[in-house]
Design an enzyme around this catalytic site. Structure first.
Site, PDB file in Angstrom:
ATOM      1  CD  GLU A  94      -2.158   1.222   3.002  1.00 30.37           C
ATOM      2  OE1 GLU A  94      -2.982   2.107   3.301  1.00 30.37           O
ATOM      3  OE2 GLU A  94      -1.775   0.339   3.812  1.00 30.37           O
ATOM      4  CG  ASP A 194      15.890  -1.847  11.966  1.00 30.53           C
ATOM      5  OD1 ASP A 194      16.660  -1.198  12.695  1.00 30.53           O
ATOM      6  OD2 ASP A 194      16.078  -1.980  10.739  1.00 30.53           O
TER       7      ASP A 194
END
Length: 286
Positions: A94, A194
């Site tokens: 998306e 992360d």
């Protein structure tokens, strides 16, 4: 990359005709190439691509995005298609328009705390994945210290040795872990893995996370990474702690958790990160 063939693959995966109008290269980090594909009807998708050898990283990224989305806590881009065409691997997602000016950092802190409340019986993940371009070992364990030693620090130390990096006192640091962690026994929380400022954004004022390296770990690992390179205001951390206070000793454990990412950067980029890793190891051993 054959963009028209990719557009046909997107059409098949989404069940709607995606007739390509143009491709637009955009910044997408230092590992993969990134493009926005524009359809003739105005729709847009975001595509990360690389050589076929990187396909597993895209599969892991798509899986991580789905795992975070499945908690219903914080927005991530929806993965639409992960596949390969010839020698090119790709991940189609998306397309999200990000705000120019970040806004509700407190909400991001609250939503991250909600994400971390999703737990599992063991630390790790059902498969290994990636932290940047480095493999991340996720063999499930019930003991946090064992997992962090065997799945995080030890593999990075071995990689550093294989790379010929002059790291000192690696084994001494591993033996010192019981002292550094003490009796700390966190729950295995689902973490982004992360969480630096380059992997977060806002859209219409609402937080968005992307580029995850998900696994179940001590939730403090995400917060330690968020503080490592800056970019997160105190409002983020204060809102997190108000939603879910941290246990005693969190500040003491923070540099240990940051060491994993410093070691990874040393292995990926060398340079000053090797010095930073050595300095942090010596600091932790003091």
């Amino acid at each position: 990359m054959d963009w028209n063939e990719l557009a046909a693959a997107i059409s098949a995966a989404t069940g709607t005709g995606f007739l390509l109008a143009r491709t637009e290269p955009v910044s997408g980090g230092c590992i993969h190439q990134a493009h926005v594909l524009h359809a003739q009807d105005g729709r847009q998708v975001f595509v990360k691509s690389n050589r076929l050898a990187h396909r597993d990283a895209f599969a892991c990224e798509a899986e991580g995005l789905k795992a975070i989305a499945g908690t219903g806590t914080i927005r991530v881009p929806t993965p639409l298609l992960e596949d390969a065409i010839g020698q090119d691997a790709f991940l189609v997602m998306e397309y999200i328009v990000f705000d120019r000016n970040p806004s509700d950092w407190a909400l991001m802190g609250q939503q991250l705390a909600a994400l971390h409340r999703h737990t599992a019986p063991t630390f790790g993940w059902h498969r290994d994945n990636w932290i940047g371009a480095s493999p991340q070992l996720n063999h499930c364990q019930t003991n946090w210290m064992d997992f962090f030693r065997d799945g995080r620090l030890a593999p990075q130390f071995k990689l550093a040795a294989d790379n010929g990096l002059p790291l000192r006192d690696a084994q001494k640091l591993l033996h010192h872990l019981p002292h550094l962690l003490g009796e700390h026994a966190p729950a295995p929380s689902l973490i982004h893995g992360d969480l630096w400022a380059g992997n977060v954004a806002f859209s219409a004022g609402l937080p968005v996370l992307f580029d995850p390296a998900v696994h179940f770990a001590d939730r403090e690992c995400d917060l330690a990474m968020a503080r490592l390179f800056g970019g997160f205001p105190e409002a983020f951390f204060e809102a997190y702690k108000a939603s879910w206070p941290l246990p005693p000793g969190a500040a003491h454990r923070r540099p240990l958790y940051q060491l994993y990412h410093i070691l990874n950067h040393a292995n990926l980029f060398g340079g000053s990160y090797v010095h930073d890793a050595n300095h942090l190891i010596q600091t932790l051993l003091c």
